[in-house]
Write an enzyme that holds these catalytic residues in place. Sequence first.
Site, short mmCIF file in Angstrom:
data_model
loop_
_atom_site.label_atom_id
_atom_site.label_comp_id
_atom_site.label_asym_id
_atom_site.label_seq_id
_atom_site.Cartn_x
_atom_site.Cartn_y
_atom_site.Cartn_z
N ASN A 7 -22.43 7.97 23.56
CA ASN A 7 -22.04 7.03 22.50
C ASN A 7 -23.28 6.82 21.61
OD1 ASN A 7 -21.29 4.88 20.92
ND2 ASN A 7 -20.82 3.50 22.61
N ARG A 91 -17.90 9.28 22.07
CA ARG A 91 -17.21 8.17 21.40
C ARG A 91 -17.40 8.33 19.90
NH1 ARG A 91 -18.77 1.87 20.69
NH2 ARG A 91 -16.78 1.29 19.78
N HIS A 180 -11.90 -0.63 18.50
CA HIS A 180 -11.90 -0.98 19.94
C HIS A 180 -10.69 -0.39 20.66
CE1 HIS A 180 -14.19 -4.98 18.95
NE2 HIS A 180 -15.05 -4.05 19.32
N ARG A 241 -19.98 -11.69 12.15
CA ARG A 241 -19.00 -11.29 11.12
C ARG A 241 -17.99 -12.40 10.88
NH1 ARG A 241 -17.31 -5.80 14.10
NH2 ARG A 241 -19.41 -5.42 14.87
N GLU A 384 -14.77 1.52 28.65
CA GLU A 384 -14.50 2.53 27.63
C GLU A 384 -15.02 3.90 28.06
OE1 GLU A 384 -16.23 -0.52 25.10
OE2 GLU A 384 -14.96 0.21 23.47
#
Length: 398
Positions: A7, A91, A180, A241, A384
Amino acid sequence: MKVLVINCGSSSLKYQVFDMQTETVLAKGNVERIGIDGAFLKYRRGDEDTITVEAEIPNHEVAIQLVFAALTNESYGVLKSAAEIEAVGHRVVHAGEKYASSVVIDDDVMAALRECIELAPLHNPPNIVGIEAAQKLMPNVKHVAVFDTAFHQTMPDYAYMYALPYELYEQYRVRRYGFHGTSHKYVAERAAAILGRPLSELKIITCHLGNGASVTAVNCGKSVDTSMGFTPLEGLIMGTRSGDVDPAVITFIQDKEGLASEQVNNLLNKQSGVFGVSGVSSDFRSLEEASEAGNKRAALAMEMFAYRVRKYIGAYAAAMGGVDAIVFTAGLGENSPSMRQNICAGLEFLGVKPDAEKNNARGKEVDFSANGAKVHTLLVPTNEELMIARDTVALVQG
Ligand code: ADP
């Protein structure tokens, strides 16, 4: 089969090596500050102590070479040689509308990833660099791309379209994509397994609550709506965010403060969220401490966060015409019983009834609903990397 999962970020690389016969992690770690002074590799074999190796790491290729050096190290390695790795799973953040599932990487896939750079300018370039570096060092094995966006490609058009002039979608592919996906898919599958029911019969709302946060409506195993949109900025309030805001606020601030679009982007992505509201931190542990010490803005930020998640849960129950289970995952979702409790408070009308004692858990799979609750509330740690490794094996074995 031994699978390497990679990743890549712009200056970082996370990796795990799986033995997929037993689905165990042989070793894992990360490389940080690639291309910057003070670069280092962290490496951990099984449950042993983490080893840190400082080195000059000018690029991702050198980073992967260092990972292999650690993996094959005589005293702490887990492989006799790099040739033991039979496949690599990468990923990748954005596949646009091109891929609805994972794929074996070939020239067409690379071209598609390059096309998506304008949709994910921060994420896709390092993902591409990582794939190219890994291919160079491992040219004889298959490389698989697993996309954050893929799981959400099942959203219906009325959920993914913005009510903007249709030409903007045709010309620039401006629409909602969602992110996600690998995590939402993994925890939805685990939830079905925990409940002992087929995924194809369940209405599940998955809440991935980490630094980045999103909620997904998973109807019969398919994502039918998700809170992140064109970029990972939409939806929930996050660490830094903003999540949903009236778009008119953006031009208003731009005019008032004389900001360039890049500065507005920075304000919404890096200066906002619970950090912006509290002025304390983007980390919920610090917010909890500050709130307990009487900081009102920290308390407000956490209340706003929980309220936004609760509203999305209500919306997605409506979108699916019901809900069987609500799943919490990622850093905050897995580790904060109080946040899970606060989010669930007020959802009794839906049949949500958490058991405070069962909810007092961290980082392990638990159904924390009270006996007789109509809607199950579950804690499911995400994984993940395992999902990426599984997809990689499935594609490589054909
Ligand atoms: P990322 O999106 O970076 O992968 P994570 O899923 O690791 O994020 O989540 C990180 C966030 O989880 C932290 O910023 C912190 O707010 C929250 N978190 C982690 N552990 C705890 C804890 N014990 N209590 C409350 N919040 C926690």
